[in-house]
Design a protein around this motif. Structure first.
Motif, PDB file in Angstrom:
ATOM      1  N   ILE A   1       0.839  -1.200   0.000  1.00 47.26           N
ATOM      2  CA  ILE A   1       0.000   0.000   0.000  1.00 47.26           C
ATOM      3  C   ILE A   1       0.876   1.252   0.000  1.00 47.26           C
ATOM      4  CG2 ILE A   1      -1.760   1.286   1.276  1.00 47.26           C
ATOM      5  CD1 ILE A   1      -2.793  -1.427   2.311  1.00 47.26           C
TER       6      ILE A   1
ATOM      7  N   GLN B   1       2.005   1.912  -3.479  1.00 50.62           N
ATOM      8  CA  GLN B   1       0.911   2.451  -4.280  1.00 50.62           C
ATOM      9  C   GLN B   1       0.705   3.934  -3.990  1.00 50.62           C
ATOM     10  OE1 GLN B   1      -2.312  -0.119  -3.212  1.00 50.62           O
ATOM     11  NE2 GLN B   1      -1.721  -1.715  -4.667  1.00 50.62           N
TER      12      GLN B   1
ATOM     13  N   ARG C   1      -5.784   5.536   1.514  1.00 52.69           N
ATOM     14  CA  ARG C   1      -4.830   4.425   1.585  1.00 52.69           C
ATOM     15  C   ARG C   1      -3.861   4.625   2.750  1.00 52.69           C
ATOM     16  NH1 ARG C   1      -6.028  -0.180  -0.843  1.00 52.69           N
ATOM     17  NH2 ARG C   1      -3.988  -0.553  -1.709  1.00 52.69           N
TER      18      ARG C   1
ATOM     19  N   GLN D   1     -11.165  -2.047   4.863  1.00 51.54           N
ATOM     20  CA  GLN D   1     -10.420  -2.381   3.640  1.00 51.54           C
ATOM     21  C   GLN D   1     -11.389  -2.675   2.495  1.00 51.54           C
ATOM     22  OE1 GLN D   1      -8.614  -6.275   3.631  1.00 51.54           O
ATOM     23  NE2 GLN D   1      -6.891  -5.559   2.414  1.00 51.54           N
TER      24      GLN D   1
ATOM     25  N   GLU E   1      -5.608  -8.476  -1.825  1.00 47.93           N
ATOM     26  CA  GLU E   1      -5.607  -7.808  -0.518  1.00 47.93           C
ATOM     27  C   GLU E   1      -6.526  -8.526   0.454  1.00 47.93           C
ATOM     28  OE1 GLU E   1      -6.338  -3.648   0.010  1.00 47.93           O
ATOM     29  OE2 GLU E   1      -4.535  -3.104  -1.092  1.00 47.93           O
TER      30      GLU E   1
END
Length: 197
Positions: free
Chosen positions: A40, A43, A86, A116, A177
């Protein structure tokens, strides 16, 4: 007496089920938690880099129409908001202490899992919609000087890519995920079962 000896031999022959090693289960759960957090973080770093590139584009290319600036503004705000979500996800996952009481931990993990899932479904959908509206506004000026045939090709390629990214890549990402978080939850459930024995 012969029956008793046969029964005892049968008892001795059966293997006892080995209890799972809670230390190795916990190690694997922490490793998965760390890997998910790092993914994450990467990202978010890429998204923030994209924001920097967009800001450079706005300052370097002499756009003339307000729709282009509005589109770029929506893109930048959308990316920043999604990155913030995020980051919240990273913080929430990082705060989960996998060494605490398994029952309390499961409650926190389940709450994180719901959060999530909300990010990966609702917020991601809103993000895609905002990005597509922003690109539509951006394309008004950018695609204007291009011949209609090539403009159509660019729009078709863009729409095909966005559909592929949302319907295939997005779902694949969500499954990965989800699987990682679920593996942590399953590991903690295994430790909890070990305590109950």
């Amino acid at each position: 007496m012969k029956d008793f000896n046969a029964l005892q031999n049968l008892w001795d022959e059966q293997k006892t089920a080995a209890l799972p090693d809670s230390a190795s289960i916990l190690f694997n759960a922490k490793k998965t938690q760390h890997a998910l957090n790092n993914k994450i973080k990467k990202q978010v770093a890429v998204l923030l880099f994209v924001v920097v590139v967009m800001l450079i584009l706005v300052n370097v290319i002499p756009f003339k129409k307000a729709t282009t600036f509005i589109g770029m503004g929506i893109m930048i705000v959308s990316v920043l908001l999604f990155s913030a979500m995020r980051l919240v996800q990273i913080i929430r996952l990082h705060k989960i202490d996998l060494t605490q009481n398994p029952r309390q931990l499961l409650i926190k993990l389940e709450a994180y899992h719901v959060f999530q899932n909300t990010i990966n479904t609702q917020y991601t959908f809103i993000y895609y919609i905002l990005m597509n509206v922003a690109f539509a506004l951006y394309f008004i000026e950018v695609l204007n000087p291009i011949q209609p045939f090539f403009r159509g090709v660019i729009i078709i390629v863009y729409l095909a890519w966005m559909l592929f990214a949302y319907l295939y890549l997005g779902k694949k990402h969500k499954k990965k995920e989800h699987a990682k978080t679920q593996s942590i939850i399953d590991a903690i459930k295994a430790i909890e079962q070990q305590y109950e024995i």
